[in-house]
Write an enzyme that holds these catalytic residues in place. Structure first.
Site, mmCIF file in Angstrom:
data_model
loop_
_atom_site.group_PDB
_atom_site.id
_atom_site.type_symbol
_atom_site.label_atom_id
_atom_site.label_comp_id
_atom_site.label_asym_id
_atom_site.label_seq_id
_atom_site.Cartn_x
_atom_site.Cartn_y
_atom_site.Cartn_z
ATOM 1 N N PHE A 250 0.788 -1.073 0.139
ATOM 2 C CA PHE A 250 0.152 -0.093 -0.076
ATOM 3 C C PHE A 250 0.692 1.406 0.027
ATOM 4 O O PHE A 250 0.385 2.372 0.496
ATOM 5 C CB PHE A 250 -0.990 0.030 1.246
ATOM 6 C CG PHE A 250 -1.714 -1.305 1.050
ATOM 7 C CD1 PHE A 250 -3.036 -1.502 0.229
ATOM 8 C CD2 PHE A 250 -1.606 -2.180 2.241
ATOM 9 C CE1 PHE A 250 -3.521 -2.538 0.154
ATOM 10 C CE2 PHE A 250 -2.466 -3.408 2.364
ATOM 11 C CZ PHE A 250 -3.379 -3.508 1.468
ATOM 12 N N ARG A 332 2.167 15.442 -5.862
ATOM 13 C CA ARG A 332 0.768 14.845 -6.477
ATOM 14 C C ARG A 332 -0.244 15.472 -5.676
ATOM 15 O O ARG A 332 -1.485 15.425 -6.340
ATOM 16 C CB ARG A 332 1.023 13.377 -6.342
ATOM 17 C CG ARG A 332 -0.009 12.745 -6.937
ATOM 18 C CD ARG A 332 0.417 11.115 -6.839
ATOM 19 N NE ARG A 332 1.213 10.620 -8.202
ATOM 20 C CZ ARG A 332 0.502 10.313 -9.306
ATOM 21 N NH1 ARG A 332 -0.908 10.223 -9.587
ATOM 22 N NH2 ARG A 332 1.342 10.150 -10.193
ATOM 23 N N THR A 464 5.189 11.112 -11.632
ATOM 24 C CA THR A 464 5.535 12.518 -12.013
ATOM 25 C C THR A 464 7.145 12.565 -12.281
ATOM 26 O O THR A 464 7.553 13.549 -12.838
ATOM 27 C CB THR A 464 4.915 13.304 -11.076
ATOM 28 O OG1 THR A 464 5.350 13.070 -9.662
ATOM 29 C CG2 THR A 464 3.413 13.306 -11.016
ATOM 30 N N ALA A 533 2.592 4.039 -8.075
ATOM 31 C CA ALA A 533 1.867 4.825 -8.947
ATOM 32 C C ALA A 533 0.816 4.210 -9.944
ATOM 33 O O ALA A 533 0.721 4.599 -10.839
ATOM 34 C CB ALA A 533 2.821 5.620 -9.714
ATOM 35 N N GLU A 735 -4.523 2.457 -7.334
ATOM 36 C CA GLU A 735 -4.891 3.804 -6.454
ATOM 37 C C GLU A 735 -6.251 4.412 -6.509
ATOM 38 O O GLU A 735 -6.883 4.742 -5.861
ATOM 39 C CB GLU A 735 -3.835 4.715 -6.400
ATOM 40 C CG GLU A 735 -2.369 4.134 -5.877
ATOM 41 C CD GLU A 735 -1.330 5.116 -6.458
ATOM 42 O OE1 GLU A 735 -0.964 5.313 -7.508
ATOM 43 O OE2 GLU A 735 -0.650 5.758 -5.411
HETATM 44 N N1 MTE Z 1 -3.694 -4.134 -3.594
HETATM 45 C C1 MTE Z 1 -3.622 -5.145 -2.481
HETATM 46 N N2 MTE Z 1 -4.055 -6.297 -2.456
HETATM 47 N N3 MTE Z 1 -2.086 -4.916 -1.645
HETATM 48 C C2 MTE Z 1 -1.656 -3.795 -1.719
HETATM 49 O O1 MTE Z 1 -0.471 -3.684 -1.116
HETATM 50 N N4 MTE Z 1 -1.301 -1.669 -2.886
HETATM 51 C C3 MTE Z 1 -1.714 -0.417 -3.763
HETATM 52 C C4 MTE Z 1 -2.547 -1.249 -4.990
HETATM 53 N N5 MTE Z 1 -3.389 -2.251 -4.532
HETATM 54 C C5 MTE Z 1 -1.828 -2.754 -2.939
HETATM 55 C C6 MTE Z 1 -3.195 -3.081 -3.598
HETATM 56 C C7 MTE Z 1 -0.951 0.620 -3.971
HETATM 57 S S1 MTE Z 1 -0.380 1.841 -3.256
HETATM 58 C C8 MTE Z 1 -0.373 0.416 -5.610
HETATM 59 S S2 MTE Z 1 0.862 1.728 -5.894
HETATM 60 C C9 MTE Z 1 -0.835 -0.459 -6.574
HETATM 61 O O2 MTE Z 1 -1.559 -1.633 -5.968
HETATM 62 C C10 MTE Z 1 0.548 -1.165 -6.946
HETATM 63 O O3 MTE Z 1 0.368 -2.247 -7.904
HETATM 64 P P1 MTE Z 1 0.201 -1.830 -9.489
HETATM 65 O O4 MTE Z 1 0.998 -0.786 -10.106
HETATM 66 O O5 MTE Z 1 0.402 -3.419 -9.945
HETATM 67 O O6 MTE Z 1 -1.343 -1.605 -9.427
HETATM 68 C C1 QUE Z 2 3.916 8.699 -8.128
HETATM 69 C C2 QUE Z 2 4.471 7.810 -7.140
HETATM 70 C C3 QUE Z 2 6.159 7.975 -6.883
HETATM 71 C C4 QUE Z 2 6.540 9.159 -7.519
HETATM 72 C C5 QUE Z 2 5.920 9.946 -8.233
HETATM 73 C C6 QUE Z 2 4.461 9.635 -8.544
HETATM 74 C C7 QUE Z 2 6.774 6.928 -6.291
HETATM 75 C C8 QUE Z 2 8.234 7.554 -6.254
HETATM 76 C C9 QUE Z 2 8.659 8.792 -6.662
HETATM 77 C C10 QUE Z 2 10.188 9.036 -6.612
HETATM 78 C C11 QUE Z 2 10.541 10.276 -7.120
HETATM 79 C C12 QUE Z 2 11.709 10.652 -7.194
HETATM 80 C C13 QUE Z 2 12.868 9.804 -6.902
HETATM 81 C C14 QUE Z 2 12.355 8.290 -6.433
HETATM 82 C C15 QUE Z 2 11.090 8.034 -6.395
HETATM 83 O O1 QUE Z 2 7.907 9.433 -7.097
HETATM 84 O O2 QUE Z 2 6.260 6.166 -5.721
HETATM 85 O O3 QUE Z 2 13.603 7.628 -6.374
HETATM 86 O O4 QUE Z 2 14.116 10.082 -7.089
HETATM 87 O O5 QUE Z 2 9.139 6.725 -5.198
HETATM 88 O O6 QUE Z 2 3.759 10.542 -9.336
HETATM 89 O O7 QUE Z 2 3.938 6.659 -6.651
HETATM 90 MO MO1 MOS Z 3 1.541 3.037 -4.113
HETATM 91 S S1 MOS Z 3 1.336 4.456 -2.776
HETATM 92 O O1 MOS Z 3 2.063 4.347 -5.274
HETATM 93 O O2 MOS Z 3 2.746 2.272 -3.507
#
Ligand code: MTE
Ligand code: QUE
Ligand code: MOS
Length: 798
Positions: A250, A332, A464, A533, A735
């Site tokens: 998550f 974000r 981003t 993301a 998400e």
């Molecule tokens: N679903 C489950 N069952 N467990 C998780 O930890 N993480 C969420 C979402 N769904 C999560 C989940 C988050 S924060 C993200 S960014 C996405 O899954 C990541 O996986 P995906 O990019 O393959 O969808």
């Molecule tokens: C969404 C995300 C991430 C993000 C930007 C998004 C994320 C993440 C980073 C990030 C940014 C700069 C870094 C790095 C990671 O950006 O998960 O190592 O140098 O790790 O819009 O979920």
């Molecule tokens: Mo999900 S918060 O981008 O791991």
């Protein structure tokens, strides 16, 4: 190699060929580990057979929010039998800092502590019990310093972990001055504990040449590899990360898995012994960061209909003590402070406030939900001032199709589906009829009040930080026709491995049972981005498709040569290959190709096209596309106690052409409930000294089955491929549906607003716990007509 393949007749093969593949993309193939999850056979890091001679690590946490460390004495640790080593910051052989983007996170406190829960020292012993006793025996002396615990305090003092940043379009000051109506408000939005079922854990085995193999529960294998290398002072090629699955991430295992992995690695390096560390729940909750709480101030101008004229927003994220990913997270939040609405003239300031709490981190939505809650509060507030249904004001402010479609970061909103989706959901949820029924119910119900809200979601897909939008994959086909698949993404329950296997099954037109997915491993696919993301399937699905297509092309070229046909004569379908009018089983083709010395292994790579972003100008196209959703929620509130129940939620969500509808619906349901929990019942409470009091399931309440809406109806948008060239035209799903939970928060506010004839906005911060709802009720009573208040008292005996 003997031939075990049962030869089928041409007629049998032809019949098989004509049948449909049942496990390719677009089908509800069950999660690759579903049976193992249910039976308990799925192997998590803590289930691995333990290495002989293994040490257990226990960390001693700071009990001060802000203090100078005067003295650490680890001598008493060694009096506990079974203790191998006690380490402090001085024992780290390489770099001490494990900050993911910029420095600020020492692996072990270095001269000072900055939050209750910070790791000061760690002890490794033969048993966890001995390690714990020894760690608690160490003597630590502090000299207390003044902590900053309040986000508003930090904002006023400009006590920041990173610089503030601005998004600006048009002239907000001029528009506000000229607007027919104007209002201001402020809002506190709470944080959220990840509450993954599996807490942070790592197990490290020292190998030859000073190397380490690290089994860890992380969303970000390459980051852990890099940080373990850095704390040991060795090259990344010495370190291998192996990650089969997480018991939930998550976002909480994007950066915060690195601490235990690095502590284990340091201990393993110093002792030469295999080492494991698993955080007990109460410590995980205090040590690791959470969703950022936000403080928001808004100033908006609007016309008689409720159409926005101009807006100024201050978004202050409570980052905790260090930067971690807060730069991108507050960005974000800013990117999503429009949600579905055309802001026109807007100035949005994002601040990264430093407080003496754990360093807040990624959590489903990555700041986006906080930005969207802010603008949804504004929509409600405008509607109450004008005495309109909030849905009317929302729809009026939606981005347009041909005009009014430029965001405050200058990306054009294309293929906007929200107008149609909202109409469809309004109809399927019976919105207007229920709105009338609820008004009638509330008019005759003095204590119980119902509320209704329909809110949209528009969520930008792509990291981003543009460079992160890349992925790799590795596909091998063995001589028996079985396929080994690896990609850079990580499985955390979201079904990524299943989806990527479906993609490979689709390319080769074979049954998914032929494909073995293996642990994410940095020596198979290097330089991976975090699985985050929501882009796991978008990026890794495309990379795996690319690897599979490469091998398939070699197979086609081979068949063309071998059978003297043209490429158009060759068709892969359902485990067979048709070569003009001859049918050959897939595994036979593989055998023949092997004997003809064709390479049956390939890497694959993908980078997202079209995106770019100039942060200095705060302009560009940071998102490849948007995912859309809408939710309509009804609640009932007891205005004597502030308690409430979710009665019904209708959801319509857009996943493009779904790779797997069953998994996607599961993601929508789970995300919605998690979002609802965040905004209603999940409350983090710190004591005045900065200690987190809600540090276990008894005091921190996440939604359980009884908290589900009594009636939950989830539907995916049908027949709407992603217009962009994503993997089989699907859309990311992880998400975006989290933010559907906002409908529940708005419905609670709607029920309370009924007490003042829907003309006042109750100040109900998030989470809308029963206490806060009750304060909102008291506030509304001030606006009631005296006659009405008397009548109400008469009607309700206490
Ligand atoms: N679903 C489950 N069952 N467990 C998780 O930890 N993480 C969420 C979402 N769904 C999560 C989940 C988050 S924060 C993200 S960014 C996405 O899954 C990541 O996986 P995906 O990019 O393959 O969808
Ligand atoms: C969404 C995300 C991430 C993000 C930007 C998004 C994320 C993440 C980073 C990030 C940014 C700069 C870094 C790095 C990671 O950006 O998960 O190592 O140098 O790790 O819009 O979920
Ligand atoms: Mo999900 S918060 O981008 O791991």
């Amino acid at each position: 190699m003997s031939n075990h393949i049962i030869q089928k007749t041409q007629a049998e093969l032809a019949e098989l060929f004509r049948a449909d593949l049942t496990t390719g993309v677009g089908r509800s193939v069950k999660h690759e580990s579903a049976a193992k999850h249910v039976s308990g056979e799925a192997t998590y890091v803590d289930d691995r057979l333990e290495f002989p001679n293994q040490l257990h690590v226990y960390a001693r946490m700071s009990d001060r929010a802000h203090a100078r460390i005067v003295k650490i004495d680890t001598a008493p640790c060694y009096e506990i039998p079974g203790v191998a080593i006690a380490i402090t910051s001085k024992d780290v052989p390489g770099q001490l800092d494990i900050g993911p983007v910029v420095a600020g996170d020492p692996l072990l406190a270095d001269g000072k502590v900055e939050f209750v829960g910070q790791v000061v020292l760690a002890v490794a012993a033969n048993s966890l019990d001995a390690a714990r006793k020894a760690a608690m025996a160490a003597v630590i002396e502090y000299e207390d310093l003044e902590p900053v615990l309040d986000v508003v305090d930090a904002l006023r003092k400009k006590h920041f972990v990173l610089d503030s940043h601005q998004h600006k379009i048009g002239d907000s000051a001029g528009a506000l001055a000229a607007a027919p109506h104007r209002l201001q408000g402020r809002l506190h939005i709470g944080g959220q504990e990840h509450f993954y079922l599996e807490t942070q854990i790592s197990s490290v085995m020292p190998t030859e040449d000073g190397g380490m193999i690290v089994y860890t529960s992380t969303q970000n294998a390459t980051e852990v590899q890099k940080l373990v290398a850095e704390v040991l002072g060795v090259a990344m090629h010495k370190i291998v990360i192996d990650m089969r699955r997480m018991g939930g991430g998550f976002g909480g295992k994007e950066t915060q898995a690195a601490g235990p992995a690095c502590l284990c690695a340091v201990v393993a390096h110093l002792t030469g012994r295999p080492t494991k560390m698993r955080l007990p729940r109460v410590e995980d909750m205090q040590m690791t960061g959470k969703r950022h709480p936000f403080y928001v101030e808004y100033d908006v101008g609007y016309d008689d209909d409720g159409l926005l004229q101009g807006i100024e927003l201050e978004l202050a994220g409570n980052c905790g003590y260090s930067p971690d990913l807060s730069g991108s997270i507050v960005d974000r939040a800013m990117f999503h402070s429009d949600n579905a609405y055309f802001l026109g003239n807007a100035t949005i300031n994002g601040h990264r406030c430093k407080t003496n709490t754990a360093s807040n981190t990624a959590y489903r939505g990555f700041g986006g939900p906080q930005g969207m809650v802010a603008i949804e509060q504004v929509m409600d507030h405008i509607a109450r001032q004008l005495g309109k249904d909030p849905l009317e004001v929302r729809k009026l402010n939606y981005y347009g199709k041909e005009d009014r479609n430029i965001t405050h970061y200058y990306q054009k909103v294309e293929h906007n589906m929200l107008a149609e989706m909202t109409s469809e959901l309004e109809a399927s949820s019976d919105y207007s009829k229920r709105r009338e029924e609820i008004r009638a119910f509330n008019a005759q119900s003095p204590v119980l009040k119902k509320g209704l809200a329909l809110t949209p979601v528009k969520f930008g897909i792509s990291f981003t930080a543009t460079f992160l939008n890349q992925a790799g994959a590795l596909v091998h086909i063995y001589t028996d026709g079985s396929i080994h698949l690896n990609h850079g993404g990580t499985e955390m329950g979201q079904g990524l491995n299943t989806k990527v296997a479906q993609v490979v099954a689709e390319v080769f037109q074979v049954d998914i049972s032929r494909i073995q997915i293996t642990a994410t491993n940095t020596d198979k696919v290097p330089n991976t981005s975090p699985t985050a993301a929501s882009s796991g399937a978008d990026l890794n699905g495309k990379a795996a498709q690319n690897a599979a297509e490469t091998i398939k092309q070699r197979l086609v070229d081979f068949l063309v040569r071998e059978h003297k046909v043209s490429a158009e004569d060759i068709e892969f379908r359902n485990g067979q290959v048709r070569v003009r009018d001859q049918f050959i089983a897939f595994d036979q083709v593989i055998q023949q190709a092997y004997f003809a010395q064709v390479s049956l292994s390939s890497t694959g790579f993908y980078r997202t096209p079209k995106i770019f972003y100039d942060r200095d100008k705060a302009a560009g196209r940071p998102f490849y596309y948007f995912a859309y959703g809408a939710a309509c929620s009804e609640v009932i509130v007891d205005t004597l106690t502030g308690e409430y129940k979710m009665l019904r939620s209708d959801i319509l969500h857009d996943v493009g052409a779904s790779l797997n509808p069953a998994i996607d619906i599961g993601q929508v349901e789970g995300a919605f409930v998690q979002g609802m929990g965040w905004l209603t019942m999940e409350e983090l409470v710190w004591n005045p000294k900065g200690k987190l009091m809600t540090n276990g399931p008894a005091s921190y309440k996440i939604p359980a089955i009884a908290d589900m809406p009594l009636d939950l109806r989830v539907k995916l948008v049908e027949n709407r491929k992603n217009p962009e060239d994503t993997v089989f035209h699907s859309k990311a799903v992880g998400e975006p549906p989290f933010m559907l939970g906002i409908a529940v928060w708005c419905a609670i506010k709607d029920a309370v607003a009924s007490l003042a004839d829907y003309r006042q906005q109750p100040d109900i911060d998030a989470p809308a716990t029963p206490e806060r709802v009750l304060w909102g009720v008291e506030q509304m009573k001030k606006y009631q007509q005296p006659a009405k208040a008397i009548a109400r008292e008469a009607a309700e005996p206490v």
